[in-house]
Design a protein around this motif. Structure first.
Motif: not given
Length: 363
Positions: A17-37
């Protein structure tokens, strides 16, 4: 920046859940976030605004997974690799050093690699260029183990649940104690069952609402029966509606033997419920004793029972702890935490690029 954000767990536990929250926040801030899962992970449906890269992997040393990740790094050229958990860090370290059929010399990787320290496992920390520890205690312990102080920062987890305090449960309902987490030895659910039995023996009527699952579920169900608690314990399995869960309880117990941070503490604060926890690393740091929660010694069943009884029997205390938790929640908000993480990512990238790297054309 382009961030490869790597988490290879399957279940949606606290770390995930910590990973998901940080991923979503970084994406919302305009970063290109590629989640490797991992394929079919419970993480994937929770991600918002992120690119998804599924990576089949059997373990941290899976050669095919390493080659696939190396290919993705070379093809997509991220600015930084950010890992969560020992498997992700170990596999990423190996993938990041593959080049032209060999290994890059001098310990350099293709791109910067930062790992998060969420647990009491420290073996993988030397594999990354920089580390973020989610608690001050874990950072200090890592430094004592030989990690250079300049290589490890402290930034706590982000609360992923907005403050939504629930009204107190009706006075004519039977009090309920909740638990939310995995049924594993380190979570101490057996201690909670024994504490519940002591409360019942003292004439304190209550229900026990256990949300979660894990390898010890059968054993815990048998223990509930042996303690004559079966009629008062509900095993819910994993719950997706946290508001409904917190609406059904008066207090949350965190009876862990080991708890590096405890995302569930922030969730409890957000829903306005008081919490009783053991003095493990996370709760000891997150909770202000007697202000935003009650703390008891690890495996102190009598102390746990007494603290739960205090909250259940004293509505004024329960309300004060709930208010204290909501106030404490403010320091874990995204607008406080995310800029700190972004600055550390940028510094890690700059430091990696300043070092002599034989692969000059990676960026």
């Amino acid at each position: 920046m382009h961030i490869f954000h790597i988490m290879l767990g399957r279940r949606l536990g606290g770390l995930e859940r910590a990973f998901v929250t940080l991923s979503n926040e970084l994406a919302a801030n305009g970063h290109r976030v590629t989640c490797v899962v991992t394929p079919k992970s419970e993480i994937t449906p929770e991600l918002r605004g992120c690119h998804i890269l599924e990576l089949r992997n059997r373990n941290a040393y899976d050669p095919l997974a390493i080659v696939r990740l190396t290919s993705a790094i070379k093809r997509q050229r991220p600015d930084i690799l950010v890992t969560h958990g020992r498997r992700a860090a170990t596999l990423t370290y190996r993938a990041n050093r593959l080049w032209r059929g060999g290994v890059l010399p001098g310990g350099h990787g293709l791109v910067a690699h930062l790992t998060f320290l969420h647990s009491t496992s420290y073996a993988h920390l030397r594999l990354a260029d920089h580390i973020i520890a989610v608690s001050i205690i874990m950072r200090a312990r890592a430094v004592n183990l030989g990690i250079a102080p300049t290589k490890i920062s402290h930034v706590p987890n982000i609360v992923h649940t907005k403050a939504s305090p629930l009204p107190a449960r009706p006075a004519d309902t039977r009090p309920a104690i909740g638990f939310l987490g995995r049924f594993v030895e380190k979570k101490g659910v057996d201690c909670l069952l024994h504490a519940s039995a002591r409360l019942r023996a003292a004439g304190i009527s209550h229900d026990l609402v256990l949300a979660g699952d894990g390898p010890l579920r059968g054993e815990l169900e048998r223990l509930a029966g042996a303690l004559d608690l079966s009629d008062h314990v509900r095993f819910l399995g994993w719950v997706s509606d946290l508001a409904a869960f917190f609406s059904s309880i008066d207090v949350l117990a965190v009876p862990s033997r080991v708890e590096p941070f405890g995302i569930v503490l922030l969730e409890t604060f957000a829903y306005g419920r008081p919490v009783v926890a053991t003095k493990t690393d996370g709760p000891y740091e997150v909770i202000e004793a007697e202000k935003s929660g009650l703390l008891v010694e690890i495996e102190d069943i009598e102390g746990l029972a007494e603290a739960l009884q205090r909250v259940l029997s004293d509505k004024t205390l329960a309300a004060q702890l709930s208010a204290g938790g909501l106030s404490r929640l403010q320091r874990y908000q995204p607008d406080t935490i995310v800029p700190q993480i972004e600055a550390i990512f940028a510094a890690c990238i700059d430091e990696h690029r300043r070092q002599k790297n034989p692969v000059a054309d990676v960026h």
